[in-house]
Design a protein around this motif. Sequence first.
Motif, mmCIF file in Angstrom:
data_model
loop_
_atom_site.group_PDB
_atom_site.id
_atom_site.type_symbol
_atom_site.label_atom_id
_atom_site.label_comp_id
_atom_site.label_asym_id
_atom_site.label_seq_id
_atom_site.Cartn_x
_atom_site.Cartn_y
_atom_site.Cartn_z
ATOM 1 N N ILE A 35 0.836 -1.203 0.000
ATOM 2 C CA ILE A 35 0.000 0.000 0.000
ATOM 3 C C ILE A 35 0.870 1.253 0.000
ATOM 4 O O ILE A 35 0.569 2.241 -0.691
ATOM 5 C CB ILE A 35 -0.959 -0.021 1.199
ATOM 6 C CG1 ILE A 35 -2.033 -1.097 0.980
ATOM 7 C CG2 ILE A 35 -1.601 1.342 1.429
ATOM 8 C CD1 ILE A 35 -2.885 -1.378 2.192
ATOM 9 N N ALA A 36 1.973 1.219 0.732
ATOM 10 C CA ALA A 36 2.879 2.368 0.775
ATOM 11 C C ALA A 36 3.455 2.689 -0.597
ATOM 12 O O ALA A 36 3.845 3.830 -0.857
ATOM 13 C CB ALA A 36 4.012 2.111 1.766
ATOM 14 N N HIS A 37 3.476 1.674 -1.483
ATOM 15 C CA HIS A 37 4.011 1.872 -2.824
ATOM 16 C C HIS A 37 2.906 1.923 -3.885
ATOM 17 O O HIS A 37 3.150 1.679 -5.068
ATOM 18 C CB HIS A 37 5.029 0.781 -3.145
ATOM 19 C CG HIS A 37 6.325 0.960 -2.416
ATOM 20 N ND1 HIS A 37 6.507 0.507 -1.123
ATOM 21 C CD2 HIS A 37 7.485 1.563 -2.777
ATOM 22 C CE1 HIS A 37 7.734 0.817 -0.732
ATOM 23 N NE2 HIS A 37 8.348 1.454 -1.707
ATOM 24 N N GLY A 38 1.690 2.207 -3.454
ATOM 25 C CA GLY A 38 0.643 2.519 -4.405
ATOM 26 C C GLY A 38 -0.241 1.376 -4.847
ATOM 27 O O GLY A 38 -1.079 1.558 -5.736
ATOM 28 N N HIS A 39 -0.088 0.202 -4.238
ATOM 29 C CA HIS A 39 -0.928 -0.934 -4.608
ATOM 30 C C HIS A 39 -2.196 -0.968 -3.749
ATOM 31 O O HIS A 39 -2.266 -0.351 -2.680
ATOM 32 C CB HIS A 39 -0.165 -2.243 -4.435
ATOM 33 C CG HIS A 39 1.070 -2.334 -5.280
ATOM 34 N ND1 HIS A 39 1.025 -2.469 -6.652
ATOM 35 C CD2 HIS A 39 2.389 -2.308 -4.952
ATOM 36 C CE1 HIS A 39 2.251 -2.528 -7.126
ATOM 37 N NE2 HIS A 39 3.104 -2.423 -6.118
ATOM 38 N N HIS A 40 -3.166 -1.727 -4.205
ATOM 39 C CA HIS A 40 -4.341 -2.065 -3.410
ATOM 40 C C HIS A 40 -4.230 -3.527 -2.993
ATOM 41 O O HIS A 40 -3.650 -4.339 -3.727
ATOM 42 C CB HIS A 40 -5.624 -1.851 -4.214
ATOM 43 C CG HIS A 40 -5.925 -0.404 -4.479
ATOM 44 N ND1 HIS A 40 -6.896 0.286 -3.810
ATOM 45 C CD2 HIS A 40 -5.367 0.483 -5.348
ATOM 46 C CE1 HIS A 40 -6.949 1.536 -4.244
ATOM 47 N NE2 HIS A 40 -6.017 1.678 -5.180
ATOM 48 N N VAL A 41 -4.767 -3.858 -1.822
ATOM 49 C CA VAL A 41 -4.701 -5.240 -1.354
ATOM 50 C C VAL A 41 -6.080 -5.727 -0.932
ATOM 51 O O VAL A 41 -6.907 -4.957 -0.423
ATOM 52 C CB VAL A 41 -3.708 -5.422 -0.185
ATOM 53 C CG1 VAL A 41 -2.308 -4.978 -0.586
ATOM 54 C CG2 VAL A 41 -4.157 -4.673 1.062
ATOM 55 N N VAL A 42 -6.311 -7.000 -1.178
ATOM 56 C CA VAL A 42 -7.476 -7.715 -0.652
ATOM 57 C C VAL A 42 -6.907 -8.844 0.170
ATOM 58 O O VAL A 42 -6.187 -9.706 -0.352
ATOM 59 C CB VAL A 42 -8.373 -8.250 -1.780
ATOM 60 C CG1 VAL A 42 -9.582 -8.970 -1.184
ATOM 61 C CG2 VAL A 42 -8.825 -7.117 -2.691
ATOM 62 N N ILE A 43 -7.185 -8.837 1.463
ATOM 63 C CA ILE A 43 -6.494 -9.727 2.387
ATOM 64 C C ILE A 43 -7.478 -10.633 3.110
ATOM 65 O O ILE A 43 -8.616 -10.237 3.410
ATOM 66 C CB ILE A 43 -5.644 -8.899 3.383
ATOM 67 C CG1 ILE A 43 -4.708 -9.799 4.192
ATOM 68 C CG2 ILE A 43 -6.504 -8.010 4.263
ATOM 69 C CD1 ILE A 43 -3.609 -9.027 4.928
ATOM 70 N N ALA A 44 -7.027 -11.853 3.376
ATOM 71 C CA ALA A 44 -7.873 -12.861 4.012
ATOM 72 C C ALA A 44 -7.115 -13.552 5.131
ATOM 73 O O ALA A 44 -5.877 -13.640 5.113
ATOM 74 C CB ALA A 44 -8.313 -13.902 2.976
#
Length: 217
Positions: A21-30
């Motif tokens: 996220i700090a480098h501009g990505h989005h995450v979907v986490i489980a």
Amino acid sequence: MTVIGIIGAGEVGSQIARVAIAHGHHVVIANSRGPETLKDLIGELGPSARAATAAGAAAAGEFAVVAVPLKVVNDMPAEELAGKIVLDTNNYMIWRDGHIPVIDSGEKTVYELRQEHLRRSKVVQAFTHIQAPRITTAGTAAGTRGRLALPVSSDFPEAVELVTRLYDRFGFDTVDNSPLREAWRSAPGQPAWDALQHQTRDELITNLARARRVTLR
């Protein structure tokens, strides 16, 4: 923005989410307990993150990170991960995982078994040689003297290329230790593992070459 599916919200999975996220990505986490139990983590990560089931995270990600130990019987969403690069952050720990005979004998590495479980995915060993808290703190700019290096192994060059780009963006150099059958060279107890606190690219190359096969029968 790239969406990364992360299966496993423990130390490693959550740290990869933070640096991504700090480098501009989005995450979907489980995690294994359900999306509703990740409320606090999602609140910390902010609007670039959301929680899902393992299958949901796998389906949402352009590529995926598996940050949970390997089970002898596959428990990963193989269908949702089909066709995708899958970063496996796992290390084989007998004290935690119990004995897996084909690994103990040296017949296969833990990553080859993951690849067998996910036959339609492209498995790549990644982020296995760094303590979780340092994923967000140890990175430095490309060209920095003494930059920390991490190994990568895969049977798929495109998976190695992806991880190499991620490592560099997150602040680390890369040593390609492919294919997956060679990943034993960086396993716990080997010179590369013993030096994981800090080794440069040249040091990591040397340590991988110093590895000696140990079998448990």
